[in-house]
Design a protein around this motif. Sequence first.
Motif, short mmCIF file in Angstrom:
data_model
loop_
_atom_site.label_atom_id
_atom_site.label_comp_id
_atom_site.label_asym_id
_atom_site.label_seq_id
_atom_site.Cartn_x
_atom_site.Cartn_y
_atom_site.Cartn_z
N THR A 94 0.83 -1.20 0.00
CA THR A 94 0.00 0.00 0.00
C THR A 94 0.86 1.25 0.00
OG1 THR A 94 -1.73 -1.17 1.20
CG2 THR A 94 -1.82 1.23 1.24
N ALA A 98 0.88 4.12 -2.74
CA ALA A 98 0.50 5.48 -2.33
C ALA A 98 1.61 6.50 -2.57
CB ALA A 98 0.11 5.48 -0.86
N VAL A 219 -6.25 5.36 -1.72
CA VAL A 219 -5.67 4.05 -2.07
C VAL A 219 -6.48 2.93 -1.42
CG1 VAL A 219 -3.65 2.56 -1.79
CG2 VAL A 219 -3.36 4.95 -2.48
#
Length: 325
Positions: A94, A98, A219
């Motif tokens: 993630t 991001a 996200v």
Amino acid sequence: MRIDERAVRTGAAWTAVAATAPYLTLKLLWLTGHPVGADDPAAMDRLWLVNLLTVGMDAIAVVLALAFVRPWGRRAPAGLVAFPMWVATGLLGTILVALPPYLLRLLLLGPEQRGPDHKGLGDWVFLVVYGGFAVQGLSLITAFALYARRRWAGLLRERIGDLPDSPTLTVQRVLACVAALLAAGVAAGRAYWALGGTAGLPLALVEERGQGVAVMDGVSAVMAVAAVAALLTVVFRIRPQRRVLRPLLVVWTAAGSLFGWGGWQLVALGATTTRVTELREAVPGLMPLVEAAQLVAAVLVLAVGAVALTEWGARRRTAAVESRG
């Protein structure tokens, strides 16, 4: 020229181990009463439990990296390797997803303006921490991909239409649909916050909310949609000629993100808001509700995946025994 996969895997694993050093050093300094890079030493005392938990998480990442290159890693039960790596992929993946939109947002909008009374971590701390996370994520995921290619190569070559049509398929589809409904709610909530909405957020978070938090919410919204879309593709056998590898990678990363970040935010919320002394710090019910829905959706995806992969493994073992017989 043929690439030496073993050398790449070993190099990636040791790079992941080395990338934990700056983060662990900072955390150990904070835990021992040395608030390096922090403008508010009292905040480090309030975050003691959170810092201790993150040290443990990074220690698990080190063990995982070693498992990918040591002989005992091949003999370890699949669940002991797959589950923590699933969570690690979600957390670190993630951040990797991001970072580009966050940097683009900084480029377009400029750095965030902070008031003279602002207290927090120095800019160099974020550079060290998230730079280390980026290196750690790339190297650890690379090492795991090569490890998985050796250990579970058969699954990666399967096509969606070749997956077993088992008696539990109906249950898998029901659980996947429930997960999809929960994920839709999570995506709506996260997208709303990413676009600047403030309903359901504590006042303190609204006042201190930065660009990075908005990007992470965006996200997370995308991850929620991606996880269930890929899962539904597999359990409903959509496009059966496509290899299972692509939707499996999406489910693995996106559901791991939902579980890792949803679980972490709930734990961190409980560890830092056990004693609320100001109304501005009180957390409205919507925020933990979204985080809980995010966690439950990820658990449902995990359950469907675990059942499907167990059945796939049993079928392959049966086929291997019959071929030898």
